[in-house]
Every structure is written in C-alpha cells, then in structure tokens.
Scaffold this active site. Sequence first.
Site, PDB file in Angstrom:
ATOM      1  N   CYS A  91       2.951  -5.570  -8.236  1.00  0.00           N
ATOM      2  CA  CYS A  91       2.786  -3.936  -8.312  1.00  0.00           C
ATOM      3  C   CYS A  91       2.049  -4.066  -7.040  1.00  0.00           C
ATOM      4  CB  CYS A  91       1.702  -3.572  -9.549  1.00  0.00           C
ATOM      5  SG  CYS A  91       1.105  -1.650  -9.412  1.00  0.00           S
ATOM      6  N   CYS A 141      -1.647  -2.130  -7.427  1.00  0.00           N
ATOM      7  CA  CYS A 141      -2.238  -2.079  -9.061  1.00  0.00           C
ATOM      8  C   CYS A 141      -3.071  -3.137  -8.128  1.00  0.00           C
ATOM      9  CB  CYS A 141      -1.785  -2.511 -10.098  1.00  0.00           C
ATOM     10  SG  CYS A 141      -0.911  -1.892 -11.152  1.00  0.00           S
ATOM     11  N   ASP A 142      -2.634  -4.256  -7.378  1.00  0.00           N
ATOM     12  CA  ASP A 142      -3.170  -5.603  -6.434  1.00  0.00           C
ATOM     13  C   ASP A 142      -3.625  -5.757  -5.124  1.00  0.00           C
ATOM     14  OD1 ASP A 142      -3.402  -6.143  -9.564  1.00  0.00           O
ATOM     15  OD2 ASP A 142      -1.464  -7.306  -9.441  1.00  0.00           O
TER      16      ASP A 142
END
Length: 319
Positions: free
Chosen positions: A137, A140-141
């Site tokens: 992701c 997300c990261d």
Amino acid sequence: MIEMEHIKTLIIGAGPAGYTAAIYAARANIKPVMYVGNQPGGQLTITNDVENYPGFPDGVGGTEMMEMFAKQAKRFETDVRYGVVTAVDFSGHPHLVTVDGEIKLSADTVIIATGASAKWLGIPSESKLNGSGVSACAVCDGFFYRKQTVAIVGAGDTACEEALYLAKICLQVHMIVRKNKMRASKIMEERVKNTPNITIHWGAETEEILGEKVVEAVSIKEVSTGQINTIPIQGFFVAIGHQPNSEVFSNYLDMDSQGYLLTQPDSTKTNVAGVFACGDVQDKHFRQAVTAAGSGCMAALEAERFLMVLESNHAAVEV
C-alpha cells in the site's frame, strides 16, 4: 446432535471495519458476537507504523492500534471469539452460519467485515522483509520513503496510481512491468511515462528483494534475455491487486467480477435483507483503515435499524 446458538448480531472479521461495527453494535445493546477469522486485526497487523489515522499525532503501530480497537470493543461487552466462518446459508431468516466446519449459529443480522488480502509475488524475501521496506500500500506507507528511491511492481491502473503517488514524495520510482505494455488505461500509462522521476523497466520481473533486515536493493530479470540487473532502493511496493475474502458468501450475495461484495448506494446493505458488508470486502477504491472504520459504523447502525423493524413486526404478530 449439535445445538444451534442464536445470535442477534453476528460480525464476521476483525479489522477496523469489524471492530468499529462491534463498538457501535455493543453500545446499541444489539449483543454483537464477533468471529475474528484467520487474521485478527486484519491487514493493519502487518503494518509497522500507521501515521494517517486521525487521533494519533505521533503515529501508532498497526498491531498496537488493532489491540486498542479490540480493547474498546470488549469494554462494551462484545463477545469476541476465535474461529473461521466456513459456510453460510442466507436463503431464509434467521441466517445460518457454520464456524470451523462444526459450530452452528443462527443470526438475525450478519455484518461481513472479512476484508481483502493483497496479492503477493510469492518470493521468499518478500515475506521476510514485509513491513521492513516491503509493502502492498503506497498510500499507507509511501510517506516513510520520502526523498528516497523505491520500486513498484504492477501494470494496472492501481499500480500506475500508486507510482504517481510515490513520484510526488520520492526521489526516484522504478516501475517493474513484466510485459512490454501495461494493462492500465492509456491515460494512466501516459501519465506515468510523462513523469520525469519514474523509470519503467519493460519486460522485466522481480528476481529477489535484497537486504538482511531492511530493503536495500532489488534484482530484476529481463524476460527476453535473462539478464539480471540490481537497483539500489529503500522501499519495494507490490501493486498486483487484492483479493476480497468473500468466497464463502458467493452462493448468496451479489459481487462484482473481482469478488467484491456489492452494497446499495450510500449503504452497507447487500442483496440479502439483514446482511451487511463493510470495509475492504466491499471497497476496492479506497482501502484505508479510516474508511473501513466509517463503513463499519454504518453497518452497525443499519443492523440496529433492521432489528428494530424486525422486533416491532414480531410484536405486532403476537398481538
């Protein structure tokens, strides 16, 4: 003969959507029973740091966050149980559910929060370094690799979107595409091609992700020649798709061609009355913890309303 237990509100799955549904359902006194499934806490449990969930200004570990969710759900007396739903029968009401092949349940309402699982390449270093530079992701990261060099593997619209997102915050993005063309739409492909700090490696596949404790490089193989090239990177993103965990419901619930459960507009209602779906099992667009939690809230509120109507109808019949 195994006695069947009757449940008012059954929640299947224990990620942000499931636990949020449990918190709302428990506070509404509709007696939620949750079966956590194969991955209690969902995909967040394989995420080291979560920095984009509101209320955590310093970030929080994914596992730690889900432990907090679980603690809050239990505080309001959610009955949290371990087990995997192996069969369902939604042909009538109440709904029938089998857990671990032997536990028989009937439920007035069912909230499905089974999530989705990222598709992985299947190479050993991928699992070894998962959470230590390997992610599925970018949204997300990706922030953890700002002003660094990363690689992303994939050739669809999602891979292109994530490559473009990474290009905004990373120094260099290496995109690994196995064929000599993408599966993505032309407009997305052109955007990637026209982004100066994205380098596309056509006709290449990931051989191995290199690094002992964190990602240090990736070795890629040219499909046509077999030549191996090593690219120094700090982050490696897999964007080859997700698989919704919906197979057990396939005989009863409407889903799209990829297996995502279909819900009514602005609702978590499925095609079966009293069955609701929330989180990544029905959301292929956003796939964020905060949006999953929001839909879990919606599912619990809709389950509560369904039960109110059901109970009022029963009362009218008795009169």
